[in-house]
Design an enzyme around this catalytic site. Structure first.
Site, PDB file in Angstrom:
ATOM      1  N   TYR A  77       0.971  -1.197   0.064  1.00 24.19           N
ATOM      2  CA  TYR A  77      -0.014  -0.002  -0.020  1.00 24.19           C
ATOM      3  C   TYR A  77       0.752   1.282   0.066  1.00 24.19           C
ATOM      4  CZ  TYR A  77      -4.025  -3.029   0.516  1.00 24.19           C
ATOM      5  OH  TYR A  77      -5.076  -3.740   0.154  1.00 24.19           O
ATOM      6  N   TYR A  81     -12.163  -7.715   6.734  1.00 30.51           N
ATOM      7  CA  TYR A  81     -11.032  -7.644   5.895  1.00 30.51           C
ATOM      8  C   TYR A  81     -10.625  -8.988   5.380  1.00 30.51           C
ATOM      9  CZ  TYR A  81      -6.283  -7.132   3.845  1.00 30.51           C
ATOM     10  OH  TYR A  81      -5.462  -7.345   2.792  1.00 30.51           O
ATOM     11  N   ASP A 119     -12.814 -16.947   8.740  1.00 30.48           N
ATOM     12  CA  ASP A 119     -11.300 -16.542   8.652  1.00 30.48           C
ATOM     13  C   ASP A 119     -10.753 -16.193   9.646  1.00 30.48           C
ATOM     14  OD1 ASP A 119      -9.132 -15.147   7.796  1.00 30.48           O
ATOM     15  OD2 ASP A 119     -10.196 -13.762   6.345  1.00 30.48           O
ATOM     16  N   LYS A 134      -1.166 -16.315   8.235  1.00 31.65           N
ATOM     17  CA  LYS A 134      -0.308 -15.433   9.100  1.00 31.65           C
ATOM     18  C   LYS A 134       0.445 -16.292  10.219  1.00 31.65           C
ATOM     19  CE  LYS A 134      -2.166 -10.935   8.385  1.00 31.65           C
ATOM     20  NZ  LYS A 134      -3.451 -10.913   7.805  1.00 31.65           N
TER      21      LYS A 134
HETATM   22  C1  LIG Z   1      -4.046 -10.940   6.612  1.00 27.02           C
HETATM   23  C2  LIG Z   1      -5.283 -11.329   6.208  1.00 27.02           C
HETATM   24  C3  LIG Z   1      -5.858 -11.899   5.029  1.00 27.02           C
HETATM   25  C4  LIG Z   1      -4.971 -11.743   4.073  1.00 27.02           C
HETATM   26  O1  LIG Z   1      -3.807 -12.570   4.060  1.00 27.02           O
HETATM   27  P1  LIG Z   1      -2.390 -12.417   3.111  1.00 27.02           P
HETATM   28  O2  LIG Z   1      -1.757 -13.475   3.512  1.00 27.02           O
HETATM   29  O3  LIG Z   1      -2.091 -10.979   3.421  1.00 27.02           O
HETATM   30  O4  LIG Z   1      -2.875 -12.532   1.734  1.00 27.02           O
HETATM   31  C5  LIG Z   1      -7.063 -12.425   5.050  1.00 27.02           C
HETATM   32  N1  LIG Z   1      -7.906 -12.342   6.064  1.00 27.02           N
HETATM   33  C6  LIG Z   1      -7.864 -11.911   7.288  1.00 27.02           C
HETATM   34  C7  LIG Z   1      -8.699 -11.827   8.379  1.00 27.02           C
HETATM   35  C8  LIG Z   1      -6.245 -11.220   7.327  1.00 27.02           C
HETATM   36  O5  LIG Z   1      -6.057 -10.657   8.433  1.00 27.02           O
END
Ligand SMILES: *Cc1c(COP(=O)(O)O)cnc(C)c1O
Length: 435
Positions: A21, A149, A250, A279
């Site tokens: 970004y 997100y 997620d 992550k």
């Molecule tokens: C960081 C994140 C993503 C995206 O993961 P990347 O490895 O950056 O593609 C998707 N969902 C959530 C909740 C996140 O925190």
């Protein structure tokens, strides 16, 4: 190779290297990192910063943990990578079994991929392919929450908050999804049934077209750093069942202990139909993600045409990443992680409390290893970053949000230093943008 001087490196960076970004014409200054150790990041001028970000939720054990380094080294000597089509190996099998064992009940099948956004793409494809296989091909849309997100690729962007989701300019080319209001009941608030009305209405009106609800359980991350009631999540699970819609959780940010439970779903005692992980999966060492689903979803997909799940990344199941992920999970489970998170929570409570008195602070909220200070207006990124670095801490705010999610292994002393330096810096209202 001749080493680059800091000046040479920065010049190349300015000329050629795009950051997340970031602008290539009005780039903010970058700090050159030469090494990391434990909870410390060392800059090229020798300064050491206490890390408040765990490299975006991922470095939960701190940096350069010998167990993770050893896992990478020994796997590297055997094989770094081999294609996953038609071939398999111990690191992938071991990791899949661990993930099935530790994630909420019912998740049995593991699809490995390279990053969180891809894990979300895979989850959405699974949901659509599931209803296609079930003879309900009109169920193709995804119902998401405002302030969510889920990543930066196209399908992932389509389920991010349409306004604050950082992707507004792409709206015209994104699949049009459905959105319910973000939950308003905070984590500890009394449950108010009106909180679920927006989502319930969407499900009632559009269930014939909805393949899945996607949400971040309990903690909405990059879309606002908001914590919400476990009761909300319980109600979403019930409503999804009632309306024949799959639930995708997620947990890319929340997974592996960050909220005080191994997975945030556990706060509500629910299991999703599809779970995304990323992550912290490799303890912050390599890019790896996973999408898990149930026996029922996988069987339905595979018993209908085309009989296979339609996805397969080149670096799927990378042995280095799988090995270090296995080692990271074992390290976590063998550590007193609950105790660490609860100490971290207490330290964040005490350390960030003084910010509550500040007129330009709207709210301070803490859950598990996450501490958030919401300011009344956005911060000046360059100036506030310089001030943090001056004070020997690494903190990366966005918009109005200044937040911490340190490695779990941070000592009480370092945590105190981190929070007090942070509060000192934000006490000065000059770091806010004038609105
Ligand atoms: C960081 C994140 C993503 C995206 O993961 P990347 O490895 O950056 O593609 C998707 N969902 C959530 C909740 C996140 O925190």
């Amino acid at each position: 190779m001749t080493p680059l001087s800091t000046e040479q490196l920065l010049e190349i960076d300015r000329q050629h290297v795009w950051h997340p970004y970031a602008s290539m014409t009005k780039a903010l200054p970058q700090y050159v990192v030469t090494s990391t150790d434990g909870v410390r990041i060392t800059l090229s001028d020798g300064r050491e910063l206490i890390d408040g970000m765990a490299s975006w939720w991922s470095a939960i054990h701190g940096y350069n943990h010998p167990v993770l380094t050893q896992a990478l080294q020994s796997q590297c000597e055997k094989m770094s990578h081999v294609m996953f089509g038609g071939l398999t190996h111990e690191p992938a099998a071991r990791l899949a079994k661990q993930l099935v064992d530790i994630t909420p009940e019912g998740l049995q099948k593991v699809f490995l991929s390279d990053s969180g956004s891809v894990a979300v793409e895979v989850a959405i494809k699974m949901a659509i392919q599931y209803w296609h296989a079930s003879g309900l091909p009109k169920k193709q849309r995804i119902l998401s929450l405002r302030c969510g997100y889920h990543g930066d690729t196209f399908a992932a962007m389509s389920v991010c908050d349409p306004v604050t989701g950082m992707h507004e300019l792409f709206n015209a080319v994104l699949p049009q999804q459905l959105f319910a209001d973000a939950p308003q009941c905070g984590f500890n608030d009394d449950w108010d049934e009106t909180d679920i009305e927006s989502l319930a209405t969407q499900l009632t009106q559009h269930q014939d077209h909805i393949a899945a609800v996607i949400l971040e359980p309990i903690v909405q991350g990059a879309g606002g750093m908001r914590f919400y009631s476990p009761k909300y999540l319980k109600r979403v699970r019930q409503l999804c069942d009632q309306h024949q819609v799959l639930l995708i959780c997620d947990e890319i940010a929340t997974g592996f202990g960050r909220t005080g439970k191994l997975f945030a779903c556990e706060h509500a005692g629910i299991s999703p139909d599809i779970l995304c992980l990323g992550k912290a999966l490799t303890g912050g060492t390599m890019s790896l993600a996973a999408t898990l689903t149930t026996e029922q979803v996988s069987r339905t997909i595979c018993n209908a045409n085309p009989g296979v799940f339609m996805h397969g990344p080149t670096f799927m199941g990378n042995p280095l990443a799988c090995s270090v992920a296995s080692a990271s999970i074992e390290l976590l489970l063998n550590s007193p992680w609950q105790q660490r998170i609860s100490q971290l929570e207490k330290g964040l409570q005490t350390g960030l409390a003084p910010a509550r008195q500040l007129e330009h602070v709207a709210e301070v909220r803490i859950l598990g290893g996450i501490g958030v200070i919401e300011m009344t207006s956005p911060v000046r990124m360059q100036e506030i970053t310089e001030a943090f670095v001056e004070r020997g801490i690494w903190v990366r705010p966005f918009g109005k949000l200044v937040y911490l999610m340190p490695p779990y292994v941070i000592s009480p002393h370092d945590l105190k230093q981190l929070t007090s330096a942070l509060v000192d810096v934000i006490t000065n209202p000059a770091f806010l943008q004038n609105e």
